[in-house]
Design a protein around this motif. Structure first.
Motif, PDB file in Angstrom:
ATOM      1  N   GLY A   1     -29.834 -37.929  49.694  1.00  0.00           N
ATOM      2  CA  GLY A   1     -30.386 -36.728  50.316  1.00  0.00           C
ATOM      3  C   GLY A   1     -30.304 -35.469  49.475  1.00  0.00           C
ATOM      4  N   LYS A   2     -30.273 -35.623  48.143  1.00  0.00           N
ATOM      5  CA  LYS A   2     -30.193 -34.426  47.286  1.00  0.00           C
ATOM      6  C   LYS A   2     -31.445 -33.565  47.423  1.00  0.00           C
ATOM      7  N   THR A   3     -32.615 -34.202  47.394  1.00  0.00           N
ATOM      8  CA  THR A   3     -33.859 -33.440  47.537  1.00  0.00           C
ATOM      9  C   THR A   3     -33.944 -32.824  48.929  1.00  0.00           C
ATOM     10  N   ARG A   4     -33.489 -33.544  49.921  1.00  0.00           N
ATOM     11  CA  ARG A   4     -33.445 -33.014  51.293  1.00  0.00           C
ATOM     12  C   ARG A   4     -32.590 -31.744  51.343  1.00  0.00           C
ATOM     13  N   CYS A   5     -31.489 -31.759  50.597  1.00  0.00           N
ATOM     14  CA  CYS A   5     -30.616 -30.578  50.560  1.00  0.00           C
ATOM     15  C   CYS A   5     -31.345 -29.374  49.964  1.00  0.00           C
ATOM     16  N   ILE A   6     -32.133 -29.602  48.922  1.00  0.00           N
ATOM     17  CA  ILE A   6     -32.889 -28.501  48.320  1.00  0.00           C
ATOM     18  C   ILE A   6     -33.864 -27.913  49.337  1.00  0.00           C
ATOM     19  N   ILE A   7     -34.554 -28.786  50.057  1.00  0.00           N
ATOM     20  CA  ILE A   7     -35.543 -28.337  51.033  1.00  0.00           C
ATOM     21  C   ILE A   7     -34.875 -27.542  52.157  1.00  0.00           C
ATOM     22  N   TYR A   8     -33.776 -28.064  52.678  1.00  0.00           N
ATOM     23  CA  TYR A   8     -33.092 -27.370  53.772  1.00  0.00           C
ATOM     24  C   TYR A   8     -32.335 -26.141  53.272  1.00  0.00           C
ATOM     25  N   ARG A   9     -31.932 -26.156  52.016  1.00  0.00           N
ATOM     26  CA  ARG A   9     -31.291 -24.967  51.445  1.00  0.00           C
ATOM     27  C   ARG A   9     -32.300 -23.818  51.381  1.00  0.00           C
ATOM     28  N   ALA A  10     -33.533 -24.142  50.987  1.00  0.00           N
ATOM     29  CA  ALA A  10     -34.590 -23.126  50.983  1.00  0.00           C
ATOM     30  C   ALA A  10     -34.813 -22.593  52.396  1.00  0.00           C
ATOM     31  N   ALA A  11     -34.849 -23.506  53.367  1.00  0.00           N
ATOM     32  CA  ALA A  11     -35.038 -23.093  54.762  1.00  0.00           C
ATOM     33  C   ALA A  11     -33.877 -22.221  55.236  1.00  0.00           C
ATOM     34  N   TYR A  12     -32.664 -22.595  54.854  1.00  0.00           N
ATOM     35  CA  TYR A  12     -31.476 -21.820  55.245  1.00  0.00           C
ATOM     36  C   TYR A  12     -31.539 -20.405  54.667  1.00  0.00           C
ATOM     37  N   LEU A  13     -31.903 -20.301  53.402  1.00  0.00           N
ATOM     38  CA  LEU A  13     -31.983 -18.987  52.764  1.00  0.00           C
ATOM     39  C   LEU A  13     -33.039 -18.105  53.434  1.00  0.00           C
TER      40      LEU A  13
ATOM     41  N   ARG B   1     -45.178 -32.305  44.197  1.00  0.00           N
ATOM     42  CA  ARG B   1     -46.047 -32.389  45.381  1.00  0.00           C
ATOM     43  C   ARG B   1     -45.239 -32.756  46.620  1.00  0.00           C
ATOM     44  N   GLU B   2     -44.270 -33.668  46.457  1.00  0.00           N
ATOM     45  CA  GLU B   2     -43.431 -34.055  47.591  1.00  0.00           C
ATOM     46  C   GLU B   2     -42.620 -32.858  48.085  1.00  0.00           C
ATOM     47  N   LEU B   3     -42.039 -32.110  47.159  1.00  0.00           N
ATOM     48  CA  LEU B   3     -41.288 -30.914  47.541  1.00  0.00           C
ATOM     49  C   LEU B   3     -42.181 -29.922  48.277  1.00  0.00           C
ATOM     50  N   GLN B   4     -43.366 -29.682  47.750  1.00  0.00           N
ATOM     51  CA  GLN B   4     -44.285 -28.725  48.360  1.00  0.00           C
ATOM     52  C   GLN B   4     -44.684 -29.167  49.763  1.00  0.00           C
ATOM     53  N   ASP B   5     -45.012 -30.460  49.913  1.00  0.00           N
ATOM     54  CA  ASP B   5     -45.438 -30.973  51.220  1.00  0.00           C
ATOM     55  C   ASP B   5     -44.307 -30.868  52.247  1.00  0.00           C
ATOM     56  N   ARG B   6     -43.108 -31.251  51.840  1.00  0.00           N
ATOM     57  CA  ARG B   6     -41.980 -31.231  52.774  1.00  0.00           C
ATOM     58  C   ARG B   6     -41.566 -29.805  53.124  1.00  0.00           C
ATOM     59  N   LEU B   7     -41.631 -28.903  52.156  1.00  0.00           N
ATOM     60  CA  LEU B   7     -41.311 -27.503  52.436  1.00  0.00           C
ATOM     61  C   LEU B   7     -42.335 -26.878  53.370  1.00  0.00           C
ATOM     62  N   GLU B   8     -43.608 -27.160  53.117  1.00  0.00           N
ATOM     63  CA  GLU B   8     -44.665 -26.600  53.959  1.00  0.00           C
ATOM     64  C   GLU B   8     -44.538 -27.116  55.387  1.00  0.00           C
ATOM     65  N   HIS B   9     -44.211 -28.405  55.524  1.00  0.00           N
ATOM     66  CA  HIS B   9     -44.048 -29.006  56.853  1.00  0.00           C
ATOM     67  C   HIS B   9     -42.856 -28.399  57.593  1.00  0.00           C
ATOM     68  N   LEU B  10     -41.768 -28.152  56.870  1.00  0.00           N
ATOM     69  CA  LEU B  10     -40.553 -27.640  57.507  1.00  0.00           C
ATOM     70  C   LEU B  10     -40.631 -26.142  57.785  1.00  0.00           C
ATOM     71  N   LEU B  11     -41.192 -25.386  56.837  1.00  0.00           N
ATOM     72  CA  LEU B  11     -41.153 -23.928  56.928  1.00  0.00           C
ATOM     73  C   LEU B  11     -42.393 -23.324  57.579  1.00  0.00           C
TER      74      LEU B  11
END
Length: 227
Positions: free
Chosen positions: A32-44, A66-76
């Protein structure tokens, strides 16, 4: 509404919420390292009220970006143009185009791939009479790439090294002609993208200060692959 306690386990929550000093996360594949980056961005953004454009998130491959962008856009639920998310090359290319007024290039400079690079060298060989047997094009391009990865242009190479190395002397002349041709064509190769960005930030204090102010938080996925 993002539920950090529901979506993350305890070690992941610790990584996500520890944002006041540099951290390095070492964990196995699938942890879940990449997941942590995505949720860390959301937390900030949501918990610390950091503007999205103050984050820089970098990875290595286009697929991972692309995976990071898609997951960030979906979450944020914010447009990706609000974030600096991409590969090292795409982030650096974005900076170079924004800062073209500080470079001898216009904002619409071209990017030369392998075929265009070889075409430039073939023209140089023809114009200046270089022997392709003595200076094989693939070998010359590989050596140019190694120097650029060390952030070295022709003028940075010690001329004294060429006295006892005839190949290096000829190579250095070819390297000079190659860079001159790229500039004349308003083009960069892929190694130039990283080299010119690094040198711009190193040598131009006003540009460096600008991006030091913009990028308040930097996160790098697959950090072990950096040189």
């Amino acid at each position: 509404m993002i539920d950090f306690h529901r979506d993350l386990n305890e070690p992941q929550r610790e990584v996500v919420s520890d944002v006041d000093h540099p951290i390095l996360v070492l964990a196995g594949a699938g942890s879940g390292k990449t997941r942590c980056i995505i949720y860390r961005a959301a937390y900030l953004i949501h918990e610390r009220n950091v503007p999205p454009w103050k984050l820089l998130i970098v990875t290595f491959t286009n697929k991972a970006a692309r995976e990071l962008q898609d997951r960030l856009e979906h979450l944020l639920h914010i447009p990706m143009r609000s974030l600096w998310v991409g590969t090292f090359h795409s982030i650096c290319l974005r900076i170079l185009r924004y800062e073209s007024s500080s470079l001898p290039y216009n904002a619409n400079f071209s990017i030369y791939a392998d075929d265009e690079q070889k075409s430039v060298l073939k023209k140089i060989y023809k114009e200046h009479g270089y022997d392709v047997q003595k200076y094989p094009i693939n070998k010359v391009l590989a050596r140019i790439g190694r120097y650029k990865n060390r952030l070295m242009l022709p003028e940075d190479i010690d001329i004294a090294e060429t006295k006892h190395n005839p190949f290096l002397g000829g190579f250095l002349q070819i390297y000079r002609h190659y860079q001159q041709a790229l500039l004349m064509n308003q083009a960069m190769d892929f190694d130039d993208i990283l080299l010119h960005t690094a040198r711009l930030l190193r040598e131009n204090s006003s540009v460096r200060a600008k991006y030091q102010d913009i990028f308040q938080y930097i996160m790098i996925d697959e950090y072990q692959d950096t040189n």
